[in-house]
Design a protein around this motif. Structure first.
Motif, PDB file in Angstrom:
ATOM      1  N   LEU A 163      60.570  52.039  27.513  1.00 58.49           N
ATOM      2  CA  LEU A 163      60.167  52.470  28.849  1.00 58.49           C
ATOM      3  C   LEU A 163      58.691  52.876  28.863  1.00 58.49           C
ATOM      4  O   LEU A 163      57.990  52.664  29.860  1.00 58.49           O
ATOM      5  CB  LEU A 163      61.038  53.623  29.316  1.00 58.49           C
ATOM      6  CG  LEU A 163      60.847  54.076  30.769  1.00 58.49           C
ATOM      7  CD1 LEU A 163      61.187  52.956  31.728  1.00 58.49           C
ATOM      8  CD2 LEU A 163      61.702  55.299  31.070  1.00 58.49           C
ATOM      9  N   VAL A 164      58.221  53.439  27.757  1.00 56.60           N
ATOM     10  CA  VAL A 164      56.803  53.803  27.651  1.00 56.60           C
ATOM     11  C   VAL A 164      55.933  52.558  27.757  1.00 56.60           C
ATOM     12  O   VAL A 164      54.911  52.544  28.451  1.00 56.60           O
ATOM     13  CB  VAL A 164      56.529  54.540  26.324  1.00 56.60           C
ATOM     14  CG1 VAL A 164      55.037  54.775  26.134  1.00 56.60           C
ATOM     15  CG2 VAL A 164      57.285  55.855  26.272  1.00 56.60           C
ATOM     16  N   LEU A 165      56.335  51.492  27.069  1.00 61.51           N
ATOM     17  CA  LEU A 165      55.576  50.244  27.096  1.00 61.51           C
ATOM     18  C   LEU A 165      55.492  49.687  28.512  1.00 61.51           C
ATOM     19  O   LEU A 165      54.424  49.231  28.958  1.00 61.51           O
ATOM     20  CB  LEU A 165      56.239  49.230  26.163  1.00 61.51           C
ATOM     21  CG  LEU A 165      55.417  47.989  25.799  1.00 61.51           C
ATOM     22  CD1 LEU A 165      54.189  48.377  24.989  1.00 61.51           C
ATOM     23  CD2 LEU A 165      56.288  47.010  25.009  1.00 61.51           C
ATOM     24  N   VAL A 166      56.598  49.727  29.233  1.00 59.69           N
ATOM     25  CA  VAL A 166      56.613  49.230  30.614  1.00 59.69           C
ATOM     26  C   VAL A 166      55.727  50.102  31.505  1.00 59.69           C
ATOM     27  O   VAL A 166      54.963  49.599  32.331  1.00 59.69           O
ATOM     28  CB  VAL A 166      58.058  49.199  31.147  1.00 59.69           C
ATOM     29  CG1 VAL A 166      58.079  48.779  32.620  1.00 59.69           C
ATOM     30  CG2 VAL A 166      58.910  48.236  30.317  1.00 59.69           C
ATOM     31  N   ALA A 167      55.810  51.418  31.328  1.00 61.33           N
ATOM     32  CA  ALA A 167      55.006  52.332  32.141  1.00 61.33           C
ATOM     33  C   ALA A 167      53.514  52.153  31.873  1.00 61.33           C
ATOM     34  O   ALA A 167      52.693  52.222  32.799  1.00 61.33           O
ATOM     35  CB  ALA A 167      55.423  53.778  31.862  1.00 61.33           C
ATOM     36  N   VAL A 168      53.147  51.912  30.627  1.00 59.47           N
ATOM     37  CA  VAL A 168      51.737  51.660  30.286  1.00 59.47           C
ATOM     38  C   VAL A 168      51.239  50.423  31.021  1.00 59.47           C
ATOM     39  O   VAL A 168      50.117  50.396  31.549  1.00 59.47           O
ATOM     40  CB  VAL A 168      51.581  51.495  28.767  1.00 59.47           C
ATOM     41  CG1 VAL A 168      50.205  50.908  28.414  1.00 59.47           C
ATOM     42  CG2 VAL A 168      51.760  52.834  28.056  1.00 59.47           C
ATOM     43  N   SER A 169      52.064  49.404  31.092  1.00 61.87           N
ATOM     44  CA  SER A 169      51.667  48.168  31.771  1.00 61.87           C
ATOM     45  C   SER A 169      51.502  48.391  33.274  1.00 61.87           C
ATOM     46  O   SER A 169      50.555  47.891  33.885  1.00 61.87           O
ATOM     47  CB  SER A 169      52.708  47.076  31.508  1.00 61.87           C
ATOM     48  OG  SER A 169      52.216  45.807  31.902  1.00 61.87           O
ATOM     49  N   VAL A 185      53.321  42.131  43.025  1.00 55.98           N
ATOM     50  CA  VAL A 185      54.649  41.642  42.655  1.00 55.98           C
ATOM     51  C   VAL A 185      55.062  42.196  41.292  1.00 55.98           C
ATOM     52  O   VAL A 185      56.200  42.656  41.101  1.00 55.98           O
ATOM     53  CB  VAL A 185      54.667  40.097  42.649  1.00 55.98           C
ATOM     54  CG1 VAL A 185      55.975  39.583  42.062  1.00 55.98           C
ATOM     55  CG2 VAL A 185      54.490  39.557  44.070  1.00 55.98           C
ATOM     56  N   VAL A 186      54.131  42.169  40.335  1.00 56.64           N
ATOM     57  CA  VAL A 186      54.443  42.640  38.983  1.00 56.64           C
ATOM     58  C   VAL A 186      54.763  44.143  38.985  1.00 56.64           C
ATOM     59  O   VAL A 186      55.744  44.590  38.376  1.00 56.64           O
ATOM     60  CB  VAL A 186      53.279  42.341  38.025  1.00 56.64           C
ATOM     61  CG1 VAL A 186      53.510  42.997  36.669  1.00 56.64           C
ATOM     62  CG2 VAL A 186      53.114  40.833  37.854  1.00 56.64           C
ATOM     63  N   VAL A 187      53.936  44.922  39.679  1.00 57.16           N
ATOM     64  CA  VAL A 187      54.159  46.368  39.737  1.00 57.16           C
ATOM     65  C   VAL A 187      55.495  46.674  40.413  1.00 57.16           C
ATOM     66  O   VAL A 187      56.241  47.567  39.976  1.00 57.16           O
ATOM     67  CB  VAL A 187      53.004  47.069  40.467  1.00 57.16           C
ATOM     68  CG1 VAL A 187      53.358  48.521  40.789  1.00 57.16           C
ATOM     69  CG2 VAL A 187      51.735  47.022  39.616  1.00 57.16           C
ATOM     70  N   SER A 188      55.816  45.942  41.461  1.00 58.44           N
ATOM     71  CA  SER A 188      57.091  46.165  42.159  1.00 58.44           C
ATOM     72  C   SER A 188      58.277  45.923  41.236  1.00 58.44           C
ATOM     73  O   SER A 188      59.248  46.698  41.220  1.00 58.44           O
ATOM     74  CB  SER A 188      57.185  45.247  43.384  1.00 58.44           C
ATOM     75  OG  SER A 188      56.150  45.525  44.306  1.00 58.44           O
ATOM     76  N   CYS A 189      58.214  44.849  40.446  1.00 63.74           N
ATOM     77  CA  CYS A 189      59.327  44.527  39.550  1.00 63.74           C
ATOM     78  C   CYS A 189      59.423  45.522  38.391  1.00 63.74           C
ATOM     79  O   CYS A 189      60.511  46.026  38.080  1.00 63.74           O
ATOM     80  CB  CYS A 189      59.161  43.101  39.007  1.00 63.74           C
ATOM     81  SG  CYS A 189      59.314  41.806  40.268  1.00 63.74           S
ATOM     82  N   LEU A 190      58.297  45.823  37.753  1.00 65.82           N
ATOM     83  CA  LEU A 190      58.324  46.730  36.608  1.00 65.82           C
ATOM     84  C   LEU A 190      58.653  48.163  37.018  1.00 65.82           C
ATOM     85  O   LEU A 190      59.270  48.913  36.258  1.00 65.82           O
ATOM     86  CB  LEU A 190      56.981  46.695  35.871  1.00 65.82           C
ATOM     87  CG  LEU A 190      56.594  45.359  35.223  1.00 65.82           C
ATOM     88  CD1 LEU A 190      55.278  45.497  34.469  1.00 65.82           C
ATOM     89  CD2 LEU A 190      57.695  44.865  34.285  1.00 65.82           C
ATOM     90  N   SER A 191      58.238  48.553  38.223  1.00 72.61           N
ATOM     91  CA  SER A 191      58.510  49.916  38.678  1.00 72.61           C
ATOM     92  C   SER A 191      60.005  50.158  38.852  1.00 72.61           C
ATOM     93  O   SER A 191      60.472  51.304  38.744  1.00 72.61           O
ATOM     94  CB  SER A 191      57.783  50.182  40.002  1.00 72.61           C
ATOM     95  OG  SER A 191      56.379  50.151  39.825  1.00 72.61           O
ATOM     96  N   GLY A 242      64.948  46.302  29.313  1.00 69.39           N
ATOM     97  CA  GLY A 242      64.927  45.162  28.401  1.00 69.39           C
ATOM     98  C   GLY A 242      64.371  43.919  29.070  1.00 69.39           C
ATOM     99  O   GLY A 242      63.588  43.170  28.476  1.00 69.39           O
ATOM    100  N   LEU A 243      64.762  43.689  30.313  1.00 72.68           N
ATOM    101  CA  LEU A 243      64.252  42.539  31.053  1.00 72.68           C
ATOM    102  C   LEU A 243      62.743  42.667  31.269  1.00 72.68           C
ATOM    103  O   LEU A 243      61.999  41.684  31.183  1.00 72.68           O
ATOM    104  CB  LEU A 243      64.976  42.431  32.396  1.00 72.68           C
ATOM    105  CG  LEU A 243      64.764  41.143  33.191  1.00 72.68           C
ATOM    106  CD1 LEU A 243      65.358  39.955  32.453  1.00 72.68           C
ATOM    107  CD2 LEU A 243      65.384  41.257  34.580  1.00 72.68           C
ATOM    108  N   SER A 244      62.285  43.884  31.527  1.00 71.04           N
ATOM    109  CA  SER A 244      60.856  44.114  31.720  1.00 71.04           C
ATOM    110  C   SER A 244      60.076  43.876  30.435  1.00 71.04           C
ATOM    111  O   SER A 244      58.961  43.333  30.459  1.00 71.04           O
ATOM    112  CB  SER A 244      60.617  45.549  32.213  1.00 71.04           C
ATOM    113  OG  SER A 244      61.244  45.771  33.457  1.00 71.04           O
TER     114      SER A 244
END
Length: 264
Positions: free
Chosen positions: A79-85, A114-120, A130-132
């Motif tokens: 989750l940290v990795l996704v939040a950093v992105s 689009v990317v921020v919406s999906c990862l958020s 996991g999908l992120s």
């Protein structure tokens, strides 16, 4: 978990904005002096791509459960990795709005939105992490794209280094961009009964958008760097003048610049 994820996102945003500011204090290579902002912006993007792309590859290798169960299976650090992105994409969007007109930046801003919406979704719900992380494999290709752009800005094209960067870009585009996109699309189709309809629409829109951009980008690079750069057979009794050589070199630079507008 959501407040903690938002905290990491905010820290990432501040860190990348700080990196943008810090690079302004460093000298820009003379060959890229005419476009200092683009040089700095791509350098920051390269840092993000290496950090998250390599992190996603190592994470999936050490914890394959994220691919086996993309909804629930993930360790806390994922989750940290996704939040950093997410923090990076927000910081990059701000940087583009400060240094470009909306007409110049709209294509990338749509991509970032689009990317921020999906990862958020993963950050707010603590699901689909996991999908992120699988989607962050695309950043391995983005790292090659950024390196290629830096070589273009440094006027290193054509050269052996630039050719190697081009082929690395095309290879990673197929392996780490198109393959993960196809896998995520197939997973979403097969598991749509487990995913709420709004998220199916959001995920499908994101996959179609990024997929279309990726295919378009790959075709542009293939045409400009490979097909058009092949040596032409010599014309009998024709001597190349200095003016002709300058014209051809100018055509190459113009053609390469046309691919700089696509970032990821």
């Amino acid at each position: 978990m959501a407040p903690w994820g938002l905290l990491v996102t905010g820290a990432s945003f501040a860190a990348f904005r700080g990196l943008h500011w810090a690079l302004q204090l460093l000298p820009t290579p003379g060959s890229a002096a005419q476009d200092r902002w683009k040089w700095r912006n791509i350098c920051v993007s390269l840092v993000h791509s290496l950090l998250t792309g390599v992190g996603a590859l190592l994470g999936l290798s050490l914890y394959p459960q994220m691919a086996a169960d993309p909804i629930h299976g993930h360790p806390p650090w994922a989750l940290v990795l996704v939040a950093v992105s997410v923090g990076y994409f927000l910081a990059d969007g701000v940087d583009m709005l400060r240094n470009q007109t909306l007409g110049q930046a709209w294509e990338l801003l749509c991509h970032h939105f689009v990317v921020v919406s999906c990862l958020s979704t993963a950050i707010l719900s603590s699901h689909y992490v996991g999908l992120s992380v699988v989607s962050l494999l695309l950043e391995l290709n983005s790292a090659c794209l950024h390196l290629r752009k830096l070589l273009l800005l440094s006027h290193q094209a054509p050269s052996l280094t630039f050719s190697m960067a081009t082929w690395a870009t095309l290879a990673t585009l197929a392996i780490f961009r198109l393959v993960p996109l196809a896998w995520m699309s197939l997973w979403l189709i097969q598991q749509q009964h487990q995913v709420p309809p709004p998220l199916v629409i959001l995920g499908g829109t994101g996959l179609v958008t990024v997929g279309a951009i990726s295919i378009t980008l790959g075709v542009r690079i293939l045409v400009s760097d490979v097909l058009r750069s092949r040596p032409h057979p010599p014309i009998p009794e024709h001597k190349e003048s200095r003016g002709t050589r300058r014209c051809c070199e100018g055509e190459l630079v113009s053609r390469d610049d046309s691919t700089l507008s696509l970032k990821d």
